[in-house]
Design a protein around this motif. Structure first.
Motif, PDB file in Angstrom:
ATOM      1  N   GLU A 170      11.341  31.647  19.682  1.00 49.91           N
ATOM      2  CA  GLU A 170      10.201  30.864  20.161  1.00 49.91           C
ATOM      3  C   GLU A 170       9.353  30.314  19.017  1.00 49.91           C
ATOM      4  O   GLU A 170       8.689  29.290  19.161  1.00 49.91           O
ATOM      5  CB  GLU A 170       9.317  31.713  21.096  1.00 49.91           C
ATOM      6  CG  GLU A 170       9.989  32.069  22.409  1.00 49.91           C
ATOM      7  CD  GLU A 170      10.279  30.850  23.282  1.00 49.91           C
ATOM      8  OE1 GLU A 170       9.433  29.945  23.362  1.00 49.91           O
ATOM      9  OE2 GLU A 170      11.366  30.804  23.876  1.00 49.91           O
ATOM     10  N   ASN A 171       9.355  30.993  17.876  1.00 45.59           N
ATOM     11  CA  ASN A 171       8.556  30.558  16.730  1.00 45.59           C
ATOM     12  C   ASN A 171       9.133  29.324  16.037  1.00 45.59           C
ATOM     13  O   ASN A 171       8.511  28.792  15.120  1.00 45.59           O
ATOM     14  CB  ASN A 171       8.402  31.696  15.721  1.00 45.59           C
ATOM     15  CG  ASN A 171       7.562  32.822  16.287  1.00 45.59           C
ATOM     16  OD1 ASN A 171       6.622  32.579  17.036  1.00 45.59           O
ATOM     17  ND2 ASN A 171       7.920  34.045  15.949  1.00 45.59           N
ATOM     18  N   SER A 172      10.317  28.870  16.457  1.00 41.80           N
ATOM     19  CA  SER A 172      10.920  27.691  15.842  1.00 41.80           C
ATOM     20  C   SER A 172      10.556  26.407  16.587  1.00 41.80           C
ATOM     21  O   SER A 172      11.085  25.350  16.292  1.00 41.80           O
ATOM     22  CB  SER A 172      12.445  27.851  15.768  1.00 41.80           C
ATOM     23  OG  SER A 172      13.019  27.784  17.065  1.00 41.80           O
ATOM     24  N   ARG A 173       9.614  26.519  17.550  1.00 36.60           N
ATOM     25  CA  ARG A 173       9.203  25.350  18.338  1.00 36.60           C
ATOM     26  C   ARG A 173       8.155  24.538  17.593  1.00 36.60           C
ATOM     27  O   ARG A 173       7.261  25.082  16.958  1.00 36.60           O
ATOM     28  CB  ARG A 173       8.596  25.779  19.674  1.00 36.60           C
ATOM     29  CG  ARG A 173       9.551  26.411  20.620  1.00 36.60           C
ATOM     30  CD  ARG A 173       8.875  26.743  21.914  1.00 36.60           C
ATOM     31  NE  ARG A 173       7.717  27.604  21.652  1.00 36.60           N
ATOM     32  CZ  ARG A 173       6.836  27.971  22.552  1.00 36.60           C
ATOM     33  NH1 ARG A 173       6.946  27.556  23.791  1.00 36.60           N
ATOM     34  NH2 ARG A 173       5.827  28.743  22.248  1.00 36.60           N
ATOM     35  N   PHE A 174       8.268  23.208  17.736  1.00 38.33           N
ATOM     36  CA  PHE A 174       7.240  22.310  17.216  1.00 38.33           C
ATOM     37  C   PHE A 174       7.392  20.965  17.906  1.00 38.33           C
ATOM     38  O   PHE A 174       8.357  20.726  18.619  1.00 38.33           O
ATOM     39  CB  PHE A 174       7.316  22.176  15.687  1.00 38.33           C
ATOM     40  CG  PHE A 174       8.598  21.597  15.165  1.00 38.33           C
ATOM     41  CD1 PHE A 174       8.709  20.251  14.877  1.00 38.33           C
ATOM     42  CD2 PHE A 174       9.703  22.417  14.938  1.00 38.33           C
ATOM     43  CE1 PHE A 174       9.889  19.721  14.379  1.00 38.33           C
ATOM     44  CE2 PHE A 174      10.881  21.893  14.439  1.00 38.33           C
ATOM     45  CZ  PHE A 174      10.982  20.541  14.156  1.00 38.33           C
ATOM     46  N   TYR A 175       6.410  20.109  17.709  1.00 39.66           N
ATOM     47  CA  TYR A 175       6.503  18.764  18.273  1.00 39.66           C
ATOM     48  C   TYR A 175       6.055  17.751  17.234  1.00 39.66           C
ATOM     49  O   TYR A 175       5.327  18.068  16.295  1.00 39.66           O
ATOM     50  CB  TYR A 175       5.666  18.629  19.549  1.00 39.66           C
ATOM     51  CG  TYR A 175       4.182  18.565  19.317  1.00 39.66           C
ATOM     52  CD1 TYR A 175       3.543  17.338  19.186  1.00 39.66           C
ATOM     53  CD2 TYR A 175       3.421  19.724  19.220  1.00 39.66           C
ATOM     54  CE1 TYR A 175       2.178  17.268  18.957  1.00 39.66           C
ATOM     55  CE2 TYR A 175       2.061  19.662  18.997  1.00 39.66           C
ATOM     56  CZ  TYR A 175       1.442  18.430  18.861  1.00 39.66           C
ATOM     57  OH  TYR A 175       0.103  18.360  18.628  1.00 39.66           O
ATOM     58  N   LEU A 176       6.544  16.526  17.405  1.00 36.44           N
ATOM     59  CA  LEU A 176       6.177  15.412  16.547  1.00 36.44           C
ATOM     60  C   LEU A 176       5.860  14.237  17.456  1.00 36.44           C
ATOM     61  O   LEU A 176       6.560  14.012  18.439  1.00 36.44           O
ATOM     62  CB  LEU A 176       7.340  15.053  15.608  1.00 36.44           C
ATOM     63  CG  LEU A 176       7.837  16.190  14.710  1.00 36.44           C
ATOM     64  CD1 LEU A 176       9.197  15.855  14.132  1.00 36.44           C
ATOM     65  CD2 LEU A 176       6.836  16.450  13.601  1.00 36.44           C
ATOM     66  N   ASP A 177       4.806  13.495  17.158  1.00 36.89           N
ATOM     67  CA  ASP A 177       4.482  12.343  17.993  1.00 36.89           C
ATOM     68  C   ASP A 177       4.636  11.059  17.194  1.00 36.89           C
ATOM     69  O   ASP A 177       4.386  11.028  15.993  1.00 36.89           O
ATOM     70  CB  ASP A 177       3.086  12.466  18.615  1.00 36.89           C
ATOM     71  CG  ASP A 177       1.987  12.509  17.593  1.00 36.89           C
ATOM     72  OD1 ASP A 177       2.125  13.235  16.593  1.00 36.89           O
ATOM     73  OD2 ASP A 177       0.979  11.809  17.786  1.00 36.89           O
ATOM     74  N   TYR A 178       5.074  10.014  17.901  1.00 37.46           N
ATOM     75  CA  TYR A 178       5.375   8.732  17.283  1.00 37.46           C
ATOM     76  C   TYR A 178       4.850   7.605  18.159  1.00 37.46           C
ATOM     77  O   TYR A 178       4.728   7.743  19.373  1.00 37.46           O
ATOM     78  CB  TYR A 178       6.894   8.567  17.102  1.00 37.46           C
ATOM     79  CG  TYR A 178       7.500   9.652  16.259  1.00 37.46           C
ATOM     80  CD1 TYR A 178       7.424   9.613  14.879  1.00 37.46           C
ATOM     81  CD2 TYR A 178       8.138  10.744  16.853  1.00 37.46           C
ATOM     82  CE1 TYR A 178       7.974  10.620  14.091  1.00 37.46           C
ATOM     83  CE2 TYR A 178       8.691  11.752  16.078  1.00 37.46           C
ATOM     84  CZ  TYR A 178       8.599  11.680  14.702  1.00 37.46           C
ATOM     85  OH  TYR A 178       9.139  12.671  13.934  1.00 37.46           O
ATOM     86  N   ALA A 179       4.598   6.457  17.545  1.00 36.38           N
ATOM     87  CA  ALA A 179       4.081   5.290  18.263  1.00 36.38           C
ATOM     88  C   ALA A 179       5.182   4.482  18.934  1.00 36.38           C
ATOM     89  O   ALA A 179       4.897   3.631  19.765  1.00 36.38           O
ATOM     90  CB  ALA A 179       3.306   4.396  17.307  1.00 36.38           C
ATOM     91  N   SER A 180       6.454   4.757  18.602  1.00 27.77           N
ATOM     92  CA  SER A 180       7.547   3.964  19.156  1.00 27.77           C
ATOM     93  C   SER A 180       8.863   4.735  19.100  1.00 27.77           C
ATOM     94  O   SER A 180       8.969   5.751  18.408  1.00 27.77           O
ATOM     95  CB  SER A 180       7.699   2.662  18.369  1.00 27.77           C
ATOM     96  OG  SER A 180       8.159   2.937  17.054  1.00 27.77           O
ATOM     97  N   GLN A 181       9.870   4.200  19.804  1.00 30.50           N
ATOM     98  CA  GLN A 181      11.221   4.773  19.755  1.00 30.50           C
ATOM     99  C   GLN A 181      11.771   4.718  18.335  1.00 30.50           C
ATOM    100  O   GLN A 181      12.390   5.671  17.866  1.00 30.50           O
ATOM    101  CB  GLN A 181      12.180   3.975  20.655  1.00 30.50           C
ATOM    102  CG  GLN A 181      12.097   4.271  22.103  1.00 30.50           C
ATOM    103  CD  GLN A 181      13.136   3.471  22.877  1.00 30.50           C
ATOM    104  OE1 GLN A 181      13.985   2.784  22.316  1.00 30.50           O
ATOM    105  NE2 GLN A 181      13.070   3.556  24.185  1.00 30.50           N
ATOM    106  N   SER A 182      11.557   3.587  17.670  1.00 24.17           N
ATOM    107  CA  SER A 182      12.070   3.422  16.319  1.00 24.17           C
ATOM    108  C   SER A 182      11.498   4.484  15.383  1.00 24.17           C
ATOM    109  O   SER A 182      12.233   5.086  14.598  1.00 24.17           O
ATOM    110  CB  SER A 182      11.732   2.020  15.803  1.00 24.17           C
ATOM    111  OG  SER A 182      12.190   1.854  14.485  1.00 24.17           O
ATOM    112  N   GLU A 183      10.203   4.734  15.485  1.00 23.97           N
ATOM    113  CA  GLU A 183       9.589   5.776  14.659  1.00 23.97           C
ATOM    114  C   GLU A 183      10.157   7.150  15.001  1.00 23.97           C
ATOM    115  O   GLU A 183      10.376   7.971  14.110  1.00 23.97           O
ATOM    116  CB  GLU A 183       8.073   5.778  14.835  1.00 23.97           C
ATOM    117  CG  GLU A 183       7.378   4.647  14.140  1.00 23.97           C
ATOM    118  CD  GLU A 183       5.862   4.757  14.237  1.00 23.97           C
ATOM    119  OE1 GLU A 183       5.338   5.874  14.453  1.00 23.97           O
ATOM    120  OE2 GLU A 183       5.204   3.717  14.095  1.00 23.97           O
TER     121      GLU A 183
END
Length: 136
Positions: A34-47
């Motif tokens: 569970e400690n390997s979870r993270f998220y990343l946010d982007y402005a577009s599909q390409s990003e």
């Protein structure tokens, strides 16, 4: 050399509310832990596509610290995606006024649209600063 395509591409599901410019959140769980979870946010599909590629490049650099330049194929990135325990892309849908989830195969399809195939990518690490977190 890989040509990165930044044209506006509508979502493959035929929903005009899902465009390449929609906000995307990438949810990743690298391992069963569970400690390997993270998220990343982007402005577009390409990003988001470039973000997944950067994760792969980070893993390559960690496995090959003595090399200044690495070359790989987009299919190598797809193999990396297959090794990730859980990966989901949430893409904002203006009609739903919420996020629509997409799985591993959709992510790979989206990346194939973002990067022209066949794609050989060469990376030089002389100016690249990478976080020190452990990846697969």
């Amino acid at each position: 050399m890989c040509i990165r395509d930044r044209r506006r591409v509508h979502g493959t599901q035929g929903n005009m509310a899902l465009t390449a410019d929609s906000t995307c959140i990438l949810l990743i769980k690298m391992l069963k832990d569970e400690n390997s979870r993270f998220y990343l946010d982007y402005a577009s599909q390409s990003e988001a596509a470039h973000g997944v590629t950067r994760l792969y490049e980070q893993m390559l650099k960690q496995k090959n610290p003595d090399k200044d330049k690495l070359t790989y194929l987009l299919n190598d990135v797809f193999d990396f995606i297959n090794q990730i325990h859980e990966i989901t892309l949430l893409q904002y849908d203006t009609e739903l006024k919420g996020f629509k989830p997409h799985g591993r195969e959709w992510i790979k399809s989206m990346m194939a649209e973002s990067f022209k195939l066949p794609c050989i990518i060469s990376v030089s690490y002389t100016h690249l600063t990478l976080p020190t977190s452990d990846l697969v």
